[in-house]
Design a protein around this motif. Structure first.
Motif, PDB file in Angstrom:
ATOM      1  N   ILE A   1     -36.807  68.872   7.640  1.00  6.83           N
ATOM      2  CA  ILE A   1     -36.589  67.537   8.210  1.00  6.83           C
ATOM      3  C   ILE A   1     -37.493  67.405   9.425  1.00  6.83           C
ATOM      4  O   ILE A   1     -37.431  68.229  10.346  1.00  6.83           O
TER       5      ILE A   1
ATOM      6  N   ARG B   1     -31.871  62.277  16.196  1.00  6.91           N
ATOM      7  CA  ARG B   1     -31.950  63.744  16.186  1.00  6.91           C
ATOM      8  C   ARG B   1     -30.560  64.339  16.442  1.00  6.91           C
ATOM      9  O   ARG B   1     -30.122  65.263  15.746  1.00  6.91           O
TER      10      ARG B   1
ATOM     11  N   ILE C   1     -28.320  64.107  13.378  1.00  8.49           N
ATOM     12  CA  ILE C   1     -28.662  65.107  12.357  1.00  8.49           C
ATOM     13  C   ILE C   1     -28.111  66.468  12.778  1.00  8.49           C
ATOM     14  O   ILE C   1     -27.514  67.193  11.971  1.00  8.49           O
ATOM     15  N   SER C   2     -28.291  66.794  14.041  1.00  9.06           N
ATOM     16  CA  SER C   2     -27.781  68.069  14.552  1.00  9.06           C
ATOM     17  C   SER C   2     -26.271  68.169  14.364  1.00  9.06           C
ATOM     18  O   SER C   2     -25.751  69.199  13.945  1.00  9.06           O
TER      19      SER C   2
ATOM     20  N   GLN D   1     -24.387  66.533  12.191  1.00  7.33           N
ATOM     21  CA  GLN D   1     -24.014  66.613  10.779  1.00  7.33           C
ATOM     22  C   GLN D   1     -24.279  67.996  10.183  1.00  7.33           C
ATOM     23  O   GLN D   1     -23.495  68.508   9.403  1.00  7.33           O
TER      24      GLN D   1
ATOM     25  N   LEU E   1     -34.565  71.823  10.657  1.00  2.56           N
ATOM     26  CA  LEU E   1     -34.810  70.630  11.480  1.00  2.56           C
ATOM     27  C   LEU E   1     -35.942  70.906  12.456  1.00  2.56           C
ATOM     28  O   LEU E   1     -35.884  71.882  13.215  1.00  2.56           O
TER      29      LEU E   1
ATOM     30  N   ILE F   1     -27.807  58.338   8.417  1.00  2.00           N
ATOM     31  CA  ILE F   1     -28.109  59.775   8.359  1.00  2.00           C
ATOM     32  C   ILE F   1     -27.358  60.503   7.226  1.00  2.00           C
ATOM     33  O   ILE F   1     -27.990  61.230   6.452  1.00  2.00           O
TER      34      ILE F   1
ATOM     35  N   LEU G   1     -29.410  62.443   4.220  1.00  2.00           N
ATOM     36  CA  LEU G   1     -29.368  63.896   4.047  1.00  2.00           C
ATOM     37  C   LEU G   1     -28.712  64.283   2.725  1.00  2.00           C
ATOM     38  O   LEU G   1     -29.110  65.254   2.092  1.00  2.00           O
TER      39      LEU G   1
END
Ligand code: FMN
Ligand code: SF4
Ligand code: FES
Lengths: 429, 172
Positions: free
Chosen positions: B90, B107, B110-111, B113, B129, B159, B163
């Motif tokens: 990613i 960001r 994402i972290s 999740q 990532l 997000i 993903l």
């Protein structure tokens, strides 16, 4: 409305134009014309007369650049044409459009450029992440070969050209033309000393021309329609059209082809639709992340090399980044300096050590740890690192441009961070 | 081809036939073997996701160059991975236009999740990532890539779908 040759094949859905559609719309006519009766010297004269200037950022006259390539056969061997499709400068997204929507326009431009300088091998140096564009270009090269536009004995003229796509492995400095040449040779992308200039000693020590994607895309039209026509496309001093882009908090961010000399206001207001609801304009970088800020008072300037230069900035890549009233100017500049510090190739001290120092000072200010003397430190660095000649290439002076102009136009913001010991914009994001 | 292979260091045999064929195609139009160093690193990485010490040494032998020199090249470039990465890398743009439009929040989402910070790989090996510089789609900020797919005008709300099933991708 005036003619917009570069984007005439760009469809609303941005789907790629294949060779059939390209030819049906007049494509490869410039090449046919040249192969049927124009000598390389004729082509060079046409490009010189067109007053085309490089669209990669520096605006160097293309015809003049080409004229430095030795055309005698005293030193037989390869000559190279390289298309610079690295496009990694923050805020720049114009070449992607040309690569993804009309790959044959670039290929035709490259064949004509290579013919003019007598190159027998051409490379497209494309950034790693442009996967779709790289695939389309490889397909387009095969299509062009099948039609004898590329390869051996192009259209029966006796002229031959091989063309390859080289995908980068990711590093901003690869866009600097001598670093690009080092990278194409399979090395670390450190810029080289000039002279010797690449036109004389470039890729593998042979004469080499590096041109930007957009520059090369103009060539087929110039060869086909002539320099007077090209000159008439511009509204003022500069010839031709230009891709202009706007990003940031505007209503309609995007990239559009417009005549050279279009005013900044027209681009920002008519095309980009003005500021997004609830935001005010503070300033903008007119041509990518390494150009000086301009502000409201500059809105009526035409986008031309001279006028933007006189205002204290550069037209650069022509893609503007807008700073709004709710975005912290210190954070904005810090983001850019961190980019340049990370992407420094490490070859020379002012850049390798100076940029991280600046990034640290800006971080301190932004985090509320700034000291009153920090602004003097930044000014001093701008003087040292920003001076052309103190560093081995233009990356570091470019990095100083947004900082030096932010210190001029947004000084009170820097001062407030230091006085308050906090970022006044915190929470805005 | 086979004659050529005999004369090379045995470590070159580490490389697969498919990798060697692709590398040879590059060498065919280069003035000398080490000139294709970057292409060759990318080829190996496309087959193995990353470049291990063993791959690097085998490649250096095959290209007839010192391994230390190839290492210097490999580590210079941002997108040559000298550590293992997950199935999907990613890349979240953190340059200025995306920063203005809130890439830090993207960001962070994402972290949250995936339970990883930039530079890390999920325990199941599905995702790595990484931050990336401007992806050249600044008018559609914030922008990110997952593998070969690009996602534009990303929002925190999108997000999970991005993903989980790559929803809303445009080809890179
Ligand atoms: C750090 C740095 C990065 C650059 N990146 C690019 C780039 O991505 N694309 C580009 O066309 N020119 C880039 N340039 C400018 C090139 O060095 C060169 O001037 C340009 O490719 C010449 O093409 P033109 O004459 O057609 O403009 C960069 C310059 C510097 C100093
Ligand atoms: S100015 Fe920076 S990028 Fe340019 S040569 Fe020096 S260290 Fe490298
Ligand atoms: S700044 Fe993120 S795509 Fe350009």
């Amino acid at each position: 409305m005036s003619e917009l040759p570069l984007t005439r094949n760009v469809r609303p859905d941005l789907s790629p134009t294949g060779i059939k559609a390209y030819e049906a719309n007049g494509g490869y006519q410039g090449l046919r014309r040249a192969m049927a009766g124009l000598s390389p010297a004729d082509c060079l004269q046409v490009v010189k007369d067109s007053k085309l200037r490089g669209r990669g950022g520096a605006g160097f006259p293309t015809g003049m650049k080409w004229s430095f390539v030795p055309m005698d056969n005293v030193s037989p061997g390869h000559k190279y044409l390289i298309c610079n499709a690295d496009e990694m400068e923050p805020g720049t997204f114009k070449d992607r459009l040309l690569l993804e929507c009309d790959p044959h326009q670039l290929i035709e431009g490259m064949i004509l450029a290579a013919y003019t300088i007598g190159a027998d091998v051409a490379y497209i140096f494309i950034r790693a992440e442009y996967l779709k564009a790289a695939r389309l270009l490889r397909e387009a090269i095969e299509e062009a070969k099948a039609k004898h536009y590329l390869g051996r004995d192009i259209l029966g003229s006796g002229y031959s050209l091989a063309m390859y796509v080289h995908a980068s492995a990711g590093r901003y400095i690869c866009g600097e033309e001598t670093a690009l040449i080092s990278s194409l040779e399979g090395k670390r992308a450190n810029p080289r000393a000039k002279p010797p200039f690449p036109q004389v000693s470039g890729l593998w020590g042979r004469p080499t021309i590096v041109n930007n994607v957009e520059t090369l895309c103009n060539i087929p039209h110039i060869i086909e329609r002539g320099p007077e026509w090209f000159g008439s496309l511009g509204l003022g001093e500069d010839a031709g059209t230009k891709l202009f882009g706007v990003s940031g908090r505007v209503s309609n961010p995007g990239c559009w082809e417009m005549p050279m000399g279009t005013t900044i206001r027209e681009i920002l207001e008519d095309k980009a639709g003005g500021m997004a609801a609830g935001y005010q304009l503070r300033g903008f970088l007119p041509g990518g992340g390494s150009t000086d800020f301009l502000v409201e008072e500059h809105l009526d300037l035409p986008m031309e090399y001279e006028s933007i230069g006189k205002a204290g900035s550069r037209m650069g890549t022509g893609t503007m980044i807008v700073l709004d009233d709710q975005t912290c100017p210190v954070g904005f500049v810090k983001n850019l300096i961190e980019f340049f510090a990370q992407e420094s190739c490490g070859f020379c001290t002012p850049c390798r050590d100076g940029l991280p120092w600046n990034a640290q000072v800006l971080d301190d200010i932004e985090q509320g740890r700034g000291k009153p003397e920090d602004l003097d430190t930044l000014e001093q660095h701008v003087g040292y690192i920003g001076a052309i000649g103190n560093t081995h290439c233009a990356l570091a002076p470019g990095a100083m441009e947004p900082l030096q102009s932010a210190l001029k136009y947004f000084r009170e913001d820097f001062q407030r961070h230091i006085d308050d010991g906090a970022c006044p914009y915190r929470g805005a994001h | 081809m086979s004659e050529q292979l005999h004369s090379l260091d045995a470590t070159a045999l580490h490389l697969s036939d498919a990798e060697l064929a692709e590398i040879d195609a590059e060498i065919a139009h280069a003035p000398y073997r080490s000139a294709v160093a970057i292409d060759a690193l990318k080829i190996v990485q496309s087959h193995r996701r990353w470049v291990s010490d063993e791959s690097l040494e085998a490649l250096a032998a095959y290209l007839e160059m010192p391994a230390a020199e190839l290492e210097g090249i490999a580590t210079f470039y941002n997108l040559i991975f000298r550590q293992p990465v997950g199935e999907n890398v990613i890349l979240v743009c953190n340059s200025v236009s995306c920063w203005i439009k809130g890439c830090e929040g993207i960001r962070a989402a994402i972290s949250r999740q995936l339970g990883i910070e930039p530079g890390q790989t999920t325990a199941d090996g599905r995702f790595t990532l990484l931050p990336i510089t401007c992806l050249g789609a600044c008018d559609k900020a914030p922008v990110m890539m997952v593998g070969e797919h690009k996602f534009e005008d990303v929002t925190v709300e999108r997000i999970p779908a991005i993903l989980e099933h790559g929803e809303g991708a445009t080809p890179g």
